[in-house]
Design a protein around this motif. Structure first.
Motif, PDB file in Angstrom:
ATOM      1  N   ARG A 214       1.046  -3.396  -9.990  1.00 11.97           N
ATOM      2  CA  ARG A 214       2.239  -3.889 -10.667  1.00 11.97           C
ATOM      3  C   ARG A 214       3.403  -2.900 -10.588  1.00 11.97           C
ATOM      4  O   ARG A 214       4.511  -3.257 -10.160  1.00 11.97           O
ATOM      5  CB  ARG A 214       1.943  -4.197 -12.135  1.00 11.97           C
ATOM      6  N   GLU A 215       3.188  -1.644 -11.007  1.00 13.80           N
ATOM      7  CA  GLU A 215       4.283  -0.665 -11.010  1.00 13.80           C
ATOM      8  C   GLU A 215       4.774  -0.409  -9.585  1.00 13.80           C
ATOM      9  O   GLU A 215       5.973  -0.319  -9.333  1.00 13.80           O
ATOM     10  CB  GLU A 215       3.840   0.647 -11.661  1.00 13.80           C
ATOM     11  N   THR A 218       6.740  -3.359  -8.357  1.00 12.87           N
ATOM     12  CA  THR A 218       7.960  -3.558  -9.142  1.00 12.87           C
ATOM     13  C   THR A 218       9.058  -2.592  -8.718  1.00 12.87           C
ATOM     14  O   THR A 218      10.234  -2.962  -8.639  1.00 12.87           O
ATOM     15  CB  THR A 218       7.673  -3.366 -10.653  1.00 12.87           C
ATOM     16  N   HIS A 219       8.688  -1.363  -8.388  1.00  8.71           N
ATOM     17  CA  HIS A 219       9.684  -0.315  -8.204  1.00  8.71           C
ATOM     18  C   HIS A 219       9.885   0.166  -6.765  1.00  8.71           C
ATOM     19  O   HIS A 219      10.945   0.725  -6.464  1.00  8.71           O
ATOM     20  CB  HIS A 219       9.344   0.875  -9.093  1.00  8.71           C
ATOM     21  N   VAL A 236       6.726 -10.082  -9.251  1.00  7.69           N
ATOM     22  CA  VAL A 236       7.505  -8.836  -9.320  1.00  7.69           C
ATOM     23  C   VAL A 236       7.847  -8.277  -7.941  1.00  7.69           C
ATOM     24  O   VAL A 236       8.699  -7.393  -7.817  1.00  7.69           O
ATOM     25  CB  VAL A 236       6.774  -7.752 -10.145  1.00  7.69           C
TER      26      VAL A 236
END
Length: 259
Positions: A214-215, A218-219, A236
């Motif tokens: 996820r992180e 997302t980034h 995301v």
């Protein structure tokens, strides 16, 4: 001449399919990237000893293991972020009372705090790795533990989340949860590598499919979710490619213009 980029690949559900097999198109795509001069790396929740053969097969020497807690650049360890031992002792005591076993993992091995348990067999066997945790309840007291596995049915991890604030709990199997240092993620590990290599954000790519991505998705500026990925992960990511089985890696690399 194509500008050099760095591309991070998750393993399970991304490089490998459900049966832990790598499509021929994926291997060909990885080597095509390398031939173009790009940096290719792995970003996984797995321990480094769980994918040595894969690294050799793909000739990859840069990787993020344990969801960001153990980072290697060109064969050299550049970052380690172990779990806080005092908190792990307290968590272990509580888990034992609830009959929830724990496996402790460092960069070399993994040991279980109980001699035998069906949940451990059920979940670890899905990884199709040769190494299996043996019994050593004191393993975590003697070394840096980079990740642990808590074995409990879905939903029962919430009792630990509420109390043990030094840790993040990320489910990866119906009966198993990763225990990570609070705030630890693949993204943090990727940042350590990027700092050393000096790539601008526009030339950083990441492929993944699961909740522990996820992180990262997302980034990372150019994030690609696999077609077989979790719906919230697809939501995301900047791009969504086809599934592993449908040559998703090759398709995704073409989609973002790397091949």
């Amino acid at each position: 001449m194509t500008e050099k980029s760095v591309i991070f690949f998750d393993i399970d559900g991304t490089l490998l399919n459900h049966d832990k097999e790598m499509p021929a198109s994926t291997k060909e795509a990885i080597f095509a990237l390398k031939e173009k001069g790009h940096e290719v790396a792995i970003a996984t929740g797995r321990a480094p000893f769980m994918y040595e053969d894969l690294r050799k097969e793909l000739d990859i020497n840069t990787f993020v293991s344990y969801n960001g807690q153990y980072v290697v650049l060109n064969g050299e360890v550049i970052y380690k972020n172990p779990l806080i031992t005092t908190s792990l002792v307290k968590l272990t005591e509580a888990a034992l009372e609830n009959e929830h076993p724990i496996v402790y993992m460092d960069h070399e091995d993994m040991k279980a705090n109980v001699p035998d348990h069906d949940y451990i067999k059920e979940s670890i066997s899905t990884l199709k790795v040769e190494k299996f945790p043996t019994h050593d309840p004191n393993y975590y007291k003697e070394r840096d533990i980079l990740q642990s596995l808590l074995f409990c049915p879905e939903g029962e991890e919430t009792q630990y989340e509420a109390v043990y604030k030094d840790f993040d709990f990320v489910r990866w199997h119906p009966v198993s949860v990763d225990i990570l240092p609070r705030g630890g993620s693949k993204l943090k590990g990727i940042e350590k590598i990027v700092e050393k290599l000096g790539f601008p954000k526009e030339r950083i790519y990441a492929f993944g499919d699961g909740l522990n991505d996820r992180e990262m998705l997302t980034h990372v500026h150019n994030s690609v979710a696999m077609g077989n990925g979790e719906e919230e992960i697809k939501a995301v990511a900047k791009y969504v490619t086809k599934s592993v089985e449908e040559d998703g890696i090759l398709h995704g690399l073409k989609m973002v213009g790397l091949l």
